[in-house]
Design an enzyme around this catalytic site. Structure first.
Site, PDB file in Angstrom:
ATOM      1  N   PRO A  53      -1.515  20.299  60.660  1.00 41.94           N
ATOM      2  CA  PRO A  53      -1.874  18.884  60.558  1.00 41.94           C
ATOM      3  C   PRO A  53      -3.366  18.651  60.797  1.00 41.94           C
ATOM      4  O   PRO A  53      -4.031  19.400  61.505  1.00 41.94           O
ATOM      5  CB  PRO A  53      -1.047  18.235  61.669  1.00 41.94           C
ATOM      6  CG  PRO A  53      -0.851  19.318  62.676  1.00 41.94           C
ATOM      7  CD  PRO A  53      -0.796  20.603  61.908  1.00 41.94           C
ATOM      8  N   ALA A  54      -3.855  17.585  60.175  1.00 41.63           N
ATOM      9  CA  ALA A  54      -5.209  17.116  60.439  1.00 41.63           C
ATOM     10  C   ALA A  54      -5.248  16.461  61.823  1.00 41.63           C
ATOM     11  O   ALA A  54      -4.294  16.586  62.608  1.00 41.63           O
ATOM     12  CB  ALA A  54      -5.628  16.135  59.345  1.00 41.63           C
ATOM     13  N   LEU A  55      -6.332  15.774  62.136  1.00 39.28           N
ATOM     14  CA  LEU A  55      -6.456  15.089  63.423  1.00 39.28           C
ATOM     15  C   LEU A  55      -5.321  14.083  63.564  1.00 39.28           C
ATOM     16  O   LEU A  55      -5.191  13.165  62.752  1.00 39.28           O
ATOM     17  CB  LEU A  55      -7.805  14.370  63.505  1.00 39.28           C
ATOM     18  CG  LEU A  55      -8.036  13.524  64.760  1.00 39.28           C
ATOM     19  CD1 LEU A  55      -8.113  14.402  66.002  1.00 39.28           C
ATOM     20  CD2 LEU A  55      -9.295  12.679  64.612  1.00 39.28           C
ATOM     21  N   VAL A  56      -4.478  14.252  64.576  1.00 35.54           N
ATOM     22  CA  VAL A  56      -3.302  13.405  64.738  1.00 35.54           C
ATOM     23  C   VAL A  56      -3.716  12.060  65.331  1.00 35.54           C
ATOM     24  O   VAL A  56      -4.393  11.992  66.365  1.00 35.54           O
ATOM     25  CB  VAL A  56      -2.253  14.088  65.629  1.00 35.54           C
ATOM     26  CG1 VAL A  56      -1.044  13.175  65.821  1.00 35.54           C
ATOM     27  CG2 VAL A  56      -1.816  15.415  65.003  1.00 35.54           C
ATOM     28  N   LYS A 105      -6.969  27.810  67.292  1.00 40.77           N
ATOM     29  CA  LYS A 105      -5.894  27.467  66.358  1.00 40.77           C
ATOM     30  C   LYS A 105      -5.718  28.552  65.300  1.00 40.77           C
ATOM     31  O   LYS A 105      -4.587  28.893  64.922  1.00 40.77           O
ATOM     32  CB  LYS A 105      -6.193  26.122  65.698  1.00 40.77           C
ATOM     33  CG  LYS A 105      -6.146  24.936  66.648  1.00 40.77           C
ATOM     34  CD  LYS A 105      -4.771  24.797  67.287  1.00 40.77           C
ATOM     35  CE  LYS A 105      -4.681  23.597  68.199  1.00 40.77           C
ATOM     36  NZ  LYS A 105      -3.360  23.489  68.870  1.00 40.77           N
TER      37      LYS A 105
END
Length: 243
Positions: free
Chosen positions: A107-110, A84
């Site tokens: 984004p954080a953990l979706v 990433k």
């Protein structure tokens, strides 16, 4: 933890793919704006130091980048984070000096309805090293609808006077307790290890994250953009620094 299928080779491929996508946007005359989806993992992974020796700011925001060397040194846990980070930096390099406005969302953990069934492999890869993120106050989640809204708001702002620019961190919840982490593991079908994690530095006896030595996430930039779009006001476009 089961193998997540992500490797050093996959990290390299992800970076190449990001570069190729941006190059394709540059070559396409009808495309002059691009919203690139990165990850919070491209911001949070650095060498850990005792609190009194910290070289990094306590606030993790869009100016922070994960350390590629640190990710490589930790290999199997952080190949996904490395991919990433490399991919987002490759996108910024490809867009530099070109007739293309690029904005990235991290984004954080979706999460969201059915996220285990639909998104299990990247979710498991994201949670590699999650104990350390939890200990530092950096394990966060973002509902899929919030992430989608962020992309729309950013794109609208890019089209409305150039208000959007650079990077945006996107999350709506920071995981602070061991049982919350255990619930994430349960939903992903992973072994429940939240209780064991409480014995690591940064945890209190009851499984809560200890306040000493923690970092804090900041998504104020995205919140301000969303608020400004609702008021129909505009700001200035600032490119990101990726070096």
């Amino acid at each position: 933890w089961a193998s997540n299928g992500f490797s050093k080779h996959m990290a390299i491929l992800e970076a190449r793919a990001a570069e190729q996508v941006v190059e394709a946007c540059v070559r396409t005359e009808s495309v002059r704006k691009c919203v690139f989806t990165s990850s919070l993992l491209a911001c949070v992974w650095r060498q850990s130091y005792p609190h009194h020796r910290r070289r990094f700011p306590a606030i993790i925001d869009e100016s922070c980048w994960s350390d590629e060397s640190f990710c490589r040194d930790n290999k199997f846990q952080l190949w996904f984070a490395l991919g990433k980070t490399m991919a987002e930096k490759a996108a910024w390099r490809a867009a530099r000096g070109r007739d293309l406005k690029l904005v990235t969302i991290c984004p954080a953990l979706v999460t969201g309805p059915g996220f285990r069934r639909r998104n299990s492999t990247p979710s498991i890869a994201y949670l590699k090293g999650a104990h350390a993120m939890l200990a530092e106050g950096l394990l966060a989640t973002a509902d899929v609808e919030r992430v989608a809204e962020a992309h729309v708001r950013v794109y609208e702002a890019m089209s409305g006077g150039g208000a959007a620019g650079g990077r945006y961190i996107c999350y709506d919840h920071v995981v602070r307790r061991g049982e919350e982490f255990a619930e994430l593991q349960r939903q992903l079908g992973l072994p429940i290890t939240g209780v064991a994690a409480a014995s690591r530095p940064g945890y209190s006896d009851d499984g809560d994250v200890d306040g000493d030595g923690r970092f804090a996430l900041c998504n104020g930039k995205l919140a301000r953009l969303v608020s400004s779009r609702r008021r129909c006001t505009y700001d200035v476009y600032y490119p990101a620094s990726y070096d």
